[in-house]
Design a protein around this motif. Structure first.
Motif, PDB file in Angstrom:
ATOM      1  N   ALA A 189      10.331  -3.607  -0.429  1.00  0.00           N
ATOM      2  CA  ALA A 189       9.851  -2.490  -1.015  1.00  0.00           C
ATOM      3  C   ALA A 189      10.074  -2.240  -2.233  1.00  0.00           C
ATOM      4  N   ILE A 190      11.574  -2.485  -2.739  1.00  0.00           N
ATOM      5  CA  ILE A 190      12.006  -2.362  -4.024  1.00  0.00           C
ATOM      6  C   ILE A 190      11.431  -3.098  -4.916  1.00  0.00           C
ATOM      7  N   TYR A 191      11.272  -4.540  -4.500  1.00  0.00           N
ATOM      8  CA  TYR A 191      10.829  -5.355  -5.314  1.00  0.00           C
ATOM      9  C   TYR A 191       9.619  -5.033  -5.849  1.00  0.00           C
ATOM     10  N   ILE A 192       8.755  -4.508  -4.939  1.00  0.00           N
ATOM     11  CA  ILE A 192       7.270  -4.131  -5.167  1.00  0.00           C
ATOM     12  C   ILE A 192       7.311  -2.788  -6.021  1.00  0.00           C
ATOM     13  N   ALA A 193       8.203  -1.963  -5.865  1.00  0.00           N
ATOM     14  CA  ALA A 193       8.006  -0.792  -6.532  1.00  0.00           C
ATOM     15  C   ALA A 193       8.877  -1.031  -8.103  1.00  0.00           C
ATOM     16  N   ASP A 248       0.740  -1.132  -0.083  1.00  0.00           N
ATOM     17  CA  ASP A 248       0.003  -0.117   0.180  1.00  0.00           C
ATOM     18  C   ASP A 248       0.889   1.250   0.061  1.00  0.00           C
ATOM     19  N   SER A 249       1.873   1.331   0.798  1.00  0.00           N
ATOM     20  CA  SER A 249       2.662   2.381   0.988  1.00  0.00           C
ATOM     21  C   SER A 249       3.215   2.850  -0.302  1.00  0.00           C
ATOM     22  N   VAL A 250       4.083   1.938  -1.059  1.00  0.00           N
ATOM     23  CA  VAL A 250       4.741   1.958  -2.133  1.00  0.00           C
ATOM     24  C   VAL A 250       3.848   2.457  -3.196  1.00  0.00           C
ATOM     25  N   ILE A 251       2.826   1.632  -3.572  1.00  0.00           N
ATOM     26  CA  ILE A 251       1.796   1.925  -4.749  1.00  0.00           C
ATOM     27  C   ILE A 251       1.172   3.152  -4.497  1.00  0.00           C
ATOM     28  N   ARG A 252       0.813   3.742  -3.389  1.00  0.00           N
ATOM     29  CA  ARG A 252       0.268   4.916  -3.081  1.00  0.00           C
ATOM     30  C   ARG A 252       1.189   6.046  -3.151  1.00  0.00           C
ATOM     31  N   LYS A 312      -5.488  -1.144  -0.295  1.00  0.00           N
ATOM     32  CA  LYS A 312      -6.710  -0.917   0.240  1.00  0.00           C
ATOM     33  C   LYS A 312      -7.513   0.333  -0.252  1.00  0.00           C
ATOM     34  N   PHE A 313      -6.917   1.198  -0.319  1.00  0.00           N
ATOM     35  CA  PHE A 313      -7.778   2.555  -0.542  1.00  0.00           C
ATOM     36  C   PHE A 313      -6.725   3.136  -1.590  1.00  0.00           C
ATOM     37  N   LEU A 314      -7.128   3.962  -2.265  1.00  0.00           N
ATOM     38  CA  LEU A 314      -6.516   4.980  -3.127  1.00  0.00           C
ATOM     39  C   LEU A 314      -6.852   6.384  -2.776  1.00  0.00           C
ATOM     40  N   GLY A 315      -7.725   6.930  -3.275  1.00  0.00           N
ATOM     41  CA  GLY A 315      -8.547   8.279  -2.871  1.00  0.00           C
ATOM     42  C   GLY A 315      -7.842   9.411  -4.078  1.00  0.00           C
TER      43      GLY A 315
END
Length: 209
Positions: free
Chosen positions: A151-155, A125-129, A200-203
């Motif tokens: 986190a880097i893998y996700i990014a 969530d933190s990385v994508i947001r 979970k949320f964007l906004g």
């Protein structure tokens, strides 16, 4: 006996999967991690990944303290201009971003250089947001090395040009428990990427600077 063999075989397969996933995520993060302030390139925003300030016994969580130290060091060295704090604020009595902000301000970080993300319920969530809500397509992630690798893998899988700064790690028994949990977290991150799981949320978008 046959049932026990099935259980044993399943356990072995799961162990292989955990180890393989752990290696793959570490491998994919190679070249994007930094441990010295002087070596890391500058980015406009540092994404500070949240954690609890206190451990179960009531003491200060060393992971929290070391992430604060890392964020302050990067900001004061001019390696980041803003600190985006992303953490859990799932109920009124628990607010990681506000807690981090208060301690960063005490350490001399100007309030107008701190941005809060209250919906960073987990690393994905933190990385994508940071990209989709806060508009950051490149950033410096701030956490411990094992966490930064994930986190880097996700990014990278979401086309974010991220690097990471490794805060000091924890090597005692508390640190060992956290590292063992990381094996499961990495497997979950791998599956999230496979099935294209989002936050979970964007906004609404919140520009920084």
């Amino acid at each position: 006996m046959k049932f026990l063999k099935i259980i044993l075989a399943t356990a072995i397969v799961l162990c292989i999967v955990l180890v393989a996933t752990d290696y793959w995520i570490s491998h994919k993060a190679e070249g994007y991690l930094y441990s010295k302030v002087a070596d890391i390139p500058k980015n406009k925003v540092g994404l500070l990944l949240g954690t609890s300030k206190y451990i179960a016994t009531g003491g200060i969580n060393p992971y929290y303290t070391y992430r604060i130290d890392a964020a302050v060091a990067l900001f004061k060295a001019g390696k980041i201009d803003y600190i985006l704090i992303s953490g859990d604020n799932s109920h009124i009595s628990y607010n990681e971003p506000d807690t981090f902000k208060k301690d960063l301000v005490k350490r001399g970080i100007p309030e107008n250089k701190i941005v809060l993300d209250y919906a960073g319920f987990r690393t994905l969530d933190s990385v994508i947001r940071a990209k989709k809500v806060f508009g950051q397509y490149s950033m410096t992630i701030i956490s411990q090395k094992f966490h930064n690798q994930r986190a880097i893998y996700i990014a990278k899988n979401f086309d974010i040009d991220a690097i990471a700064f490794n805060a000091k790690d924890v090597t005692n028994r508390y640190g060992l428990k956290t590292r063992l949990r990381e094996y499961l977290a990495r497997s979950k991150a791998f599956m999230d990427i496979v099935f294209n799981v989002g936050p979970k949320f964007l906004g609404e978008k919140i520009p920084i600077g």
